[in-house]
Design a protein around this motif. Structure first.
Motif, PDB file in Angstrom:
ATOM      1  N   PRO A 150       0.821  -1.214   0.000  1.00 37.63           N
ATOM      2  CA  PRO A 150       0.000   0.000   0.000  1.00 37.63           C
ATOM      3  C   PRO A 150       0.857   1.267   0.000  1.00 37.63           C
ATOM      4  CG  PRO A 150      -0.738  -1.554   1.688  1.00 37.63           C
ATOM      5  CD  PRO A 150       0.577  -2.045   1.184  1.00 37.63           C
ATOM      6  N   ASP A 151       1.934   1.230   0.772  1.00 37.13           N
ATOM      7  CA  ASP A 151       2.857   2.363   0.852  1.00 37.13           C
ATOM      8  C   ASP A 151       4.093   2.023   0.016  1.00 37.13           C
ATOM      9  OD1 ASP A 151       4.486   4.451   1.461  1.00 37.13           O
ATOM     10  OD2 ASP A 151       4.577   4.090   3.616  1.00 37.13           O
ATOM     11  N   LYS A 152       4.361   2.847  -1.003  1.00 32.76           N
ATOM     12  CA  LYS A 152       5.455   2.540  -1.936  1.00 32.76           C
ATOM     13  C   LYS A 152       6.799   3.141  -1.513  1.00 32.76           C
ATOM     14  CE  LYS A 152       2.385   0.640  -4.655  1.00 32.76           C
ATOM     15  NZ  LYS A 152       2.194  -0.806  -4.651  1.00 32.76           N
ATOM     16  N   ALA A 153       6.878   3.689  -0.319  1.00 38.25           N
ATOM     17  CA  ALA A 153       8.116   4.355   0.112  1.00 38.25           C
ATOM     18  C   ALA A 153       9.317   3.415   0.040  1.00 38.25           C
ATOM     19  CB  ALA A 153       7.951   4.897   1.530  1.00 38.25           C
ATOM     20  N   ALA A 154       9.133   2.174   0.507  1.00 38.96           N
ATOM     21  CA  ALA A 154      10.234   1.205   0.491  1.00 38.96           C
ATOM     22  C   ALA A 154      10.648   0.877  -0.941  1.00 38.96           C
ATOM     23  CB  ALA A 154       9.820  -0.072   1.222  1.00 38.96           C
ATOM     24  N   LEU A 155       9.663   0.791  -1.831  1.00 37.33           N
ATOM     25  CA  LEU A 155       9.949   0.486  -3.237  1.00 37.33           C
ATOM     26  C   LEU A 155      10.843   1.554  -3.849  1.00 37.33           C
ATOM     27  CD1 LEU A 155       9.489  -1.015  -5.935  1.00 37.33           C
ATOM     28  CD2 LEU A 155       7.388   0.324  -6.207  1.00 37.33           C
ATOM     29  N   TRP A 156      10.469   2.809  -3.662  1.00 40.11           N
ATOM     30  CA  TRP A 156      11.264   3.893  -4.255  1.00 40.11           C
ATOM     31  C   TRP A 156      12.651   3.963  -3.629  1.00 40.11           C
ATOM     32  CZ3 TRP A 156       9.473   4.922  -8.620  1.00 40.11           C
ATOM     33  CH2 TRP A 156       8.101   4.979  -8.865  1.00 40.11           C
ATOM     34  N   ASP A 157      12.732   3.715  -2.355  1.00 39.58           N
ATOM     35  CA  ASP A 157      14.025   3.749  -1.679  1.00 39.58           C
ATOM     36  C   ASP A 157      14.974   2.718  -2.282  1.00 39.58           C
ATOM     37  OD1 ASP A 157      15.564   4.969   0.444  1.00 39.58           O
ATOM     38  OD2 ASP A 157      15.541   3.012   1.406  1.00 39.58           O
ATOM     39  N   VAL A 158      14.432   1.543  -2.597  1.00 37.46           N
ATOM     40  CA  VAL A 158      15.240   0.479  -3.203  1.00 37.46           C
ATOM     41  C   VAL A 158      15.607   0.831  -4.642  1.00 37.46           C
ATOM     42  CG1 VAL A 158      15.184  -1.913  -4.015  1.00 37.46           C
ATOM     43  CG2 VAL A 158      14.369  -1.356  -1.723  1.00 37.46           C
ATOM     44  N   LEU A 159      14.621   1.256  -5.424  1.00 31.91           N
ATOM     45  CA  LEU A 159      14.857   1.545  -6.841  1.00 31.91           C
ATOM     46  C   LEU A 159      15.850   2.687  -7.051  1.00 31.91           C
ATOM     47  CD1 LEU A 159      11.254   1.281  -8.373  1.00 31.91           C
ATOM     48  CD2 LEU A 159      13.051  -0.447  -8.342  1.00 31.91           C
ATOM     49  N   GLU A 160      15.911   3.594  -6.103  1.00 29.43           N
ATOM     50  CA  GLU A 160      16.791   4.757  -6.248  1.00 29.43           C
ATOM     51  C   GLU A 160      18.205   4.509  -5.728  1.00 29.43           C
ATOM     52  OE1 GLU A 160      14.607   7.839  -4.284  1.00 29.43           O
ATOM     53  OE2 GLU A 160      13.060   7.941  -5.846  1.00 29.43           O
ATOM     54  N   LYS A 161      18.438   3.316  -5.146  1.00 29.73           N
ATOM     55  CA  LYS A 161      19.749   3.086  -4.527  1.00 29.73           C
ATOM     56  C   LYS A 161      20.501   1.866  -5.058  1.00 29.73           C
ATOM     57  CE  LYS A 161      18.634   5.380  -0.158  1.00 29.73           C
ATOM     58  NZ  LYS A 161      18.419   5.206   1.300  1.00 29.73           N
ATOM     59  N   VAL A 162      19.786   0.848  -5.519  1.00 30.92           N
ATOM     60  CA  VAL A 162      20.485  -0.388  -5.905  1.00 30.92           C
ATOM     61  C   VAL A 162      21.244  -0.213  -7.217  1.00 30.92           C
ATOM     62  CG1 VAL A 162      18.868  -1.890  -4.705  1.00 30.92           C
ATOM     63  CG2 VAL A 162      18.469  -1.329  -7.097  1.00 30.92           C
ATOM     64  N   ASP A 163      22.106  -1.168  -7.493  1.00 24.08           N
ATOM     65  CA  ASP A 163      22.922  -1.160  -8.704  1.00 24.08           C
ATOM     66  C   ASP A 163      22.041  -1.068  -9.956  1.00 24.08           C
ATOM     67  OD1 ASP A 163      24.888  -1.526 -10.609  1.00 24.08           O
ATOM     68  OD2 ASP A 163      24.963  -3.692 -10.362  1.00 24.08           O
ATOM     69  N   PRO A 164      22.268  -0.074 -10.814  1.00 20.11           N
ATOM     70  CA  PRO A 164      21.438   0.098 -12.020  1.00 20.11           C
ATOM     71  C   PRO A 164      21.424  -1.127 -12.934  1.00 20.11           C
ATOM     72  CG  PRO A 164      22.759   2.057 -11.637  1.00 20.11           C
ATOM     73  CD  PRO A 164      23.248   1.019 -10.671  1.00 20.11           C
ATOM     74  N   LYS A 165      22.527  -1.869 -12.983  1.00 16.18           N
ATOM     75  CA  LYS A 165      22.573  -3.064 -13.837  1.00 16.18           C
ATOM     76  C   LYS A 165      21.590  -4.120 -13.330  1.00 16.18           C
ATOM     77  CE  LYS A 165      25.703  -1.854 -16.828  1.00 16.18           C
ATOM     78  NZ  LYS A 165      25.324  -1.676 -18.251  1.00 16.18           N
ATOM     79  N   LEU A 166      21.549  -4.272 -12.024  1.00 18.78           N
ATOM     80  CA  LEU A 166      20.597  -5.209 -11.420  1.00 18.78           C
ATOM     81  C   LEU A 166      19.172  -4.731 -11.671  1.00 18.78           C
ATOM     82  CD1 LEU A 166      20.536  -7.788  -9.638  1.00 18.78           C
ATOM     83  CD2 LEU A 166      20.437  -6.276  -7.651  1.00 18.78           C
ATOM     84  N   LEU A 167      19.007  -3.436 -11.570  1.00 26.14           N
ATOM     85  CA  LEU A 167      17.697  -2.826 -11.790  1.00 26.14           C
ATOM     86  C   LEU A 167      17.234  -3.022 -13.234  1.00 26.14           C
ATOM     87  CD1 LEU A 167      15.997  -1.351  -9.718  1.00 26.14           C
ATOM     88  CD2 LEU A 167      16.840   0.813 -10.624  1.00 26.14           C
ATOM     89  N   ALA A 168      18.169  -2.912 -14.165  1.00 21.30           N
ATOM     90  CA  ALA A 168      17.827  -3.089 -15.581  1.00 21.30           C
ATOM     91  C   ALA A 168      17.306  -4.501 -15.839  1.00 21.30           C
ATOM     92  CB  ALA A 168      19.048  -2.807 -16.455  1.00 21.30           C
ATOM     93  N   ASP A 169      17.922  -5.485 -15.195  1.00 21.73           N
ATOM     94  CA  ASP A 169      17.446  -6.868 -15.335  1.00 21.73           C
ATOM     95  C   ASP A 169      16.018  -7.001 -14.812  1.00 21.73           C
ATOM     96  OD1 ASP A 169      19.846  -7.641 -16.417  1.00 21.73           O
ATOM     97  OD2 ASP A 169      20.679  -8.403 -14.538  1.00 21.73           O
ATOM     98  N   LEU A 170      15.745  -6.312 -13.708  1.00 24.74           N
ATOM     99  CA  LEU A 170      14.387  -6.321 -13.145  1.00 24.74           C
ATOM    100  C   LEU A 170      13.394  -5.722 -14.136  1.00 24.74           C
ATOM    101  CD1 LEU A 170      12.253  -6.471 -10.835  1.00 24.74           C
ATOM    102  CD2 LEU A 170      13.074  -4.217 -10.110  1.00 24.74           C
ATOM    103  N   PHE A 171      13.756  -4.596 -14.730  1.00 25.78           N
ATOM    104  CA  PHE A 171      12.857  -3.924 -15.675  1.00 25.78           C
ATOM    105  C   PHE A 171      12.599  -4.795 -16.903  1.00 25.78           C
ATOM    106  CE2 PHE A 171      13.058  -0.528 -12.929  1.00 25.78           C
ATOM    107  CZ  PHE A 171      12.472   0.635 -13.409  1.00 25.78           C
ATOM    108  N   VAL A 172      13.620  -5.508 -17.345  1.00 24.02           N
ATOM    109  CA  VAL A 172      13.453  -6.399 -18.501  1.00 24.02           C
ATOM    110  C   VAL A 172      12.473  -7.517 -18.155  1.00 24.02           C
ATOM    111  CG1 VAL A 172      14.607  -8.116 -19.952  1.00 24.02           C
ATOM    112  CG2 VAL A 172      15.682  -5.895 -19.551  1.00 24.02           C
ATOM    113  N   PHE A 173      12.663  -8.116 -16.987  1.00 27.34           N
ATOM    114  CA  PHE A 173      11.741  -9.182 -16.574  1.00 27.34           C
ATOM    115  C   PHE A 173      10.328  -8.635 -16.386  1.00 27.34           C
ATOM    116  CE2 PHE A 173       9.265 -11.329 -13.360  1.00 27.34           C
ATOM    117  CZ  PHE A 173       9.287 -12.635 -13.808  1.00 27.34           C
ATOM    118  N   GLY A 174      10.239  -7.444 -15.798  1.00 23.32           N
ATOM    119  CA  GLY A 174       8.933  -6.875 -15.475  1.00 23.32           C
ATOM    120  C   GLY A 174       8.143  -6.385 -16.667  1.00 23.32           C
ATOM    121  N   ALA A 175       8.753  -6.446 -17.850  1.00 21.73           N
ATOM    122  CA  ALA A 175       8.076  -5.943 -19.054  1.00 21.73           C
ATOM    123  C   ALA A 175       6.746  -6.648 -19.285  1.00 21.73           C
ATOM    124  CB  ALA A 175       8.985  -6.116 -20.270  1.00 21.73           C
ATOM    125  N   GLU A 176       6.748  -7.957 -19.090  1.00 19.98           N
ATOM    126  CA  GLU A 176       5.530  -8.739 -19.343  1.00 19.98           C
ATOM    127  C   GLU A 176       4.397  -8.337 -18.399  1.00 19.98           C
ATOM    128  OE1 GLU A 176       4.164 -13.423 -19.412  1.00 19.98           O
ATOM    129  OE2 GLU A 176       6.284 -12.927 -19.669  1.00 19.98           O
TER     130      GLU A 176
END
Length: 226
Positions: A150-176
């Motif tokens: 319900p509260d996305k604060a934790a989500l944004w905190d993670v997305l704004e700090k983790v390794d961008p390469k790892l994040l890119a893999d997440l975005f690729v998977f999340g496309a579907e």
């Protein structure tokens, strides 16, 4: 009426034995699941402490182990990872086999208050759950968990700090699952901030699997030509 986490077949068994389906619900929120698993672990610890016979001890140990396994599964932690940590601690600090009891000095008041605050906040924060799922590359669970918060604060905190390469893999998977579009729906400004963390080749990789609508959102907000 009080609720507690029960084993998966208990409702079915009670229905068969009593002829009435007991009132129950399925926990959908990761935060709520962790809350009830934590309660279950504390419940089983208390019952194990009260167990007197050999059979009771075995039964309560089984319940405690299964509760802990549920916690590990929820957090994406494997048993091998735990066993490795156990062996390292055993090598470094030993076990509890010698029955050594040590006198512990009183805990200062401020430290007690801090410890109490940590204990009442639960075992794991939503941010910890998301970070664990990312680091174990459990993309599916990450997308599901982030959507259920319900509260996305934790989500944004993670997305704004983790390794961008790892994040890119997440975005690729999340496309579907339309992950990018969902992020824009949660908070467009912060989504743009996250997108600007990617290099151009990562943006291209993400756009190669996302929908046309998401491509427009991504490219329009990263300064690349549409």
């Amino acid at each position: 009426m009080a609720e507690k986490l029960v084993r998966d077949k208990i409702v079915e068994i009670r229905t068969r034995e009593e002829g009435i389906v007991p009132k129950h619900r399925i926990l959908e929120s990761p935060k709520e699941r962790l809350k009830y698993i934590r309660r279950k672990i504390l419940e089983e610890v208390r019952e194990l402490a009260r167990a007197k016979t050999r059979e009771q001890v075995i039964e309560e140990v089984v319940d405690l182990q299964d509760s802990v396994r549920a916690l590990l599964k929820e957090l994406g932690i494997g048993l091998l990872e735990v066993e490795k940590a156990r062996m390292e601690k055993k090598k470094k600090k030993g076990e509890f086999g010698k029955g050594i009891v040590m006198e512990i000095p009183p805990v200062p008041c401020k430290m007690r208050e801090k410890r109490k605050k940590n204990e009442t906040s639960g075992f794991f924060s939503e941010q910890t759950v998301l970070l664990t799922l990312l680091r174990t590359r459990d993309w599916k669970r990450f997308v599901e968990c982030s959507h259920g918060m319900p509260d996305k604060a934790a989500l944004w905190d993670v997305l704004e700090k983790v390794d961008p390469k790892l994040l890119a893999d997440l975005f690729v998977f999340g496309a579907e699952a339309g992950f990018v579009e969902k992020l824009f729906g949660y908070d467009a400004e912060r989504t743009v901030k996250v997108l600007h963390r990617f290099e151009k080749n990562d943006i291209a990789r993400i756009c190669s699997v996302t929908s046309e609508k998401e491509n427009i959102l991504i490219l329009r907000n990263t300064g690349d030509p549409i």
